[in-house]
Design a protein around this motif. Sequence first.
Motif, short mmCIF file in Angstrom:
data_model
loop_
_atom_site.label_atom_id
_atom_site.label_comp_id
_atom_site.label_asym_id
_atom_site.label_seq_id
_atom_site.Cartn_x
_atom_site.Cartn_y
_atom_site.Cartn_z
N VAL A 3 1.36 34.10 -11.89
CA VAL A 3 1.04 33.25 -13.04
C VAL A 3 -0.44 32.90 -13.02
O VAL A 3 -1.07 32.80 -11.96
N GLU A 4 -1.01 32.73 -14.20
CA GLU A 4 -2.38 32.26 -14.35
C GLU A 4 -2.39 31.19 -15.43
O GLU A 4 -1.91 31.41 -16.54
N LEU A 5 -2.93 30.04 -15.10
CA LEU A 5 -3.11 28.95 -16.06
C LEU A 5 -4.61 28.85 -16.33
O LEU A 5 -5.40 28.68 -15.41
N ARG A 6 -4.97 28.92 -17.63
CA ARG A 6 -6.37 29.04 -17.97
C ARG A 6 -7.01 27.70 -18.33
O ARG A 6 -6.41 26.88 -19.03
N CYS A 7 -8.25 27.55 -17.87
CA CYS A 7 -9.00 26.32 -18.12
C CYS A 7 -10.46 26.67 -18.38
O CYS A 7 -11.09 27.34 -17.57
N ASN A 8 -10.99 26.20 -19.49
CA ASN A 8 -12.41 26.30 -19.79
C ASN A 8 -12.99 24.89 -19.89
O ASN A 8 -12.31 23.95 -20.30
N TYR A 9 -14.23 24.75 -19.53
CA TYR A 9 -14.86 23.44 -19.60
C TYR A 9 -16.22 23.55 -20.28
O TYR A 9 -16.79 24.64 -20.39
N SER A 10 -16.69 22.42 -20.73
CA SER A 10 -17.99 22.35 -21.38
C SER A 10 -18.77 21.19 -20.76
O SER A 10 -18.26 20.07 -20.67
N SER A 11 -20.00 21.50 -20.32
CA SER A 11 -20.83 20.45 -19.75
C SER A 11 -22.28 20.91 -19.73
O SER A 11 -22.55 22.08 -19.46
N SER A 12 -23.20 20.01 -19.97
CA SER A 12 -24.62 20.33 -19.93
C SER A 12 -25.20 20.13 -18.53
O SER A 12 -26.36 20.46 -18.29
N VAL A 13 -24.39 19.57 -17.63
CA VAL A 13 -24.83 19.33 -16.26
C VAL A 13 -23.79 19.90 -15.30
O VAL A 13 -22.68 20.25 -15.71
N SER A 14 -24.15 19.99 -14.03
CA SER A 14 -23.20 20.48 -13.04
C SER A 14 -22.06 19.49 -12.88
O SER A 14 -22.27 18.27 -12.89
N VAL A 15 -20.86 20.02 -12.74
CA VAL A 15 -19.68 19.18 -12.59
C VAL A 15 -18.84 19.66 -11.42
O VAL A 15 -19.02 20.77 -10.92
N TYR A 16 -17.95 18.79 -11.00
CA TYR A 16 -16.92 19.16 -10.05
C TYR A 16 -15.65 19.50 -10.85
O TYR A 16 -15.41 18.91 -11.91
N LEU A 17 -14.84 20.42 -10.33
CA LEU A 17 -13.66 20.88 -11.05
C LEU A 17 -12.40 20.69 -10.22
O LEU A 17 -12.43 20.89 -9.00
N PHE A 18 -11.32 20.32 -10.88
CA PHE A 18 -10.08 19.99 -10.21
C PHE A 18 -8.89 20.56 -10.96
O PHE A 18 -8.92 20.72 -12.18
N TRP A 19 -7.82 20.82 -10.21
CA TRP A 19 -6.50 21.05 -10.78
C TRP A 19 -5.53 20.05 -10.14
O TRP A 19 -5.48 19.92 -8.92
N TYR A 20 -4.77 19.37 -11.03
CA TYR A 20 -3.74 18.43 -10.59
C TYR A 20 -2.38 18.92 -11.10
O TYR A 20 -2.29 19.56 -12.14
N VAL A 21 -1.33 18.56 -10.37
CA VAL A 21 0.03 18.86 -10.79
C VAL A 21 0.78 17.53 -10.97
O VAL A 21 0.55 16.57 -10.22
N GLN A 22 1.63 17.50 -11.99
CA GLN A 22 2.43 16.30 -12.24
C GLN A 22 3.89 16.69 -12.41
O GLN A 22 4.25 17.40 -13.36
N TYR A 23 4.73 16.23 -11.47
CA TYR A 23 6.16 16.45 -11.58
C TYR A 23 6.77 15.34 -12.43
O TYR A 23 6.18 14.26 -12.54
N PRO A 24 7.92 15.56 -13.02
CA PRO A 24 8.53 14.56 -13.91
C PRO A 24 8.61 13.17 -13.28
O PRO A 24 9.02 13.03 -12.13
N ASN A 25 8.15 12.19 -14.04
CA ASN A 25 8.21 10.77 -13.64
C ASN A 25 7.43 10.48 -12.36
O ASN A 25 7.76 9.55 -11.61
N GLN A 26 6.40 11.28 -12.10
CA GLN A 26 5.55 11.03 -10.93
C GLN A 26 4.09 11.00 -11.35
O GLN A 26 3.74 11.39 -12.46
N GLY A 27 3.27 10.52 -10.44
CA GLY A 27 1.83 10.53 -10.68
C GLY A 27 1.26 11.92 -10.47
O GLY A 27 2.00 12.89 -10.26
N LEU A 28 -0.05 12.02 -10.50
CA LEU A 28 -0.71 13.31 -10.35
C LEU A 28 -1.04 13.57 -8.89
O LEU A 28 -1.46 12.67 -8.16
N GLN A 29 -0.90 14.83 -8.49
CA GLN A 29 -1.21 15.25 -7.13
C GLN A 29 -2.27 16.33 -7.18
O GLN A 29 -2.17 17.28 -7.97
N LEU A 30 -3.28 16.21 -6.34
CA LEU A 30 -4.36 17.18 -6.32
C LEU A 30 -3.89 18.50 -5.74
O LEU A 30 -3.34 18.55 -4.64
N LEU A 31 -4.11 19.59 -6.49
CA LEU A 31 -3.80 20.94 -5.99
C LEU A 31 -5.00 21.54 -5.27
O LEU A 31 -4.86 22.11 -4.19
#
Lengths: 115, 112
Positions: free
Chosen positions: B19-47
């Motif tokens: 599987v591939e999940l696609r993400c594009n971003y827009s920024s004029s400066v350098s940024v940090y990038l993250f992927w989080y996962v959220q299971y039903p009725n839970q908070g976000l967890q860093l992948l």
Amino acid sequence: EAGVAQSPRYKIIEKRQSVAFWCNPISGHATLYWYQQILGQGPKLLIQFQNNGVVDDSQLPKDRFSAERLKGVDSTLKIQPAKLEDSAVYLCASSWAGGGAYEQYFGPGTRLTVT
Amino acid sequence: AQSVTQLDSQVPVFEEAPVELRCNYSSSVSVYLFWYVQYPNQGLQLLLKYLSGSTLVKGINGFEAEFNKSQTSFHLRKPSVHISDTAEYFCAVNQAGTALIFGKGTTLSVSS
């Protein structure tokens, strides 16, 4: 290590009522965030605290929302009066310091339904 | 200002398929990038996260992502998914000292 705690987990209120959410961050984390996650959307920042000072509240609807972080630990987010469009999950997150490389740890969230 | 676009709102796949999940971003400066996962009725967890250095980042649960600066993309991949990977996935960016800016999320549904 205990995670970010939030309460209540669920809340149902009628429009024009008030409601408060509580967050206890991970011990030692200086930065605390409140995010609003509307169904079908990603979380959006409401307010960011560094210790007990506000870093960013530019997206907080200040006519109805307020937040405080007394003593730089626990935080409370209040809505008064609530509107139907406030129905959402309210997520609290904390990190060692603000933004950048420091991972944000999220609580389980409070699901608010306004009827 | 930064923004994040997740190109697929829903991705259905069969178990053990890649599987591939696609993400594009827009920024004029350098940024940090993250992927989080959220299971039903839970908070976000860093992948996983990209801060600097190698453009291929490995995370938890067998996920990896590749940062492509020229295409301003940060796609998430897994060579073989499991039923337990069914969840909502969020791509996010930030700068030093600021909060996360999230995409709208991608629902990954894994069936047998």
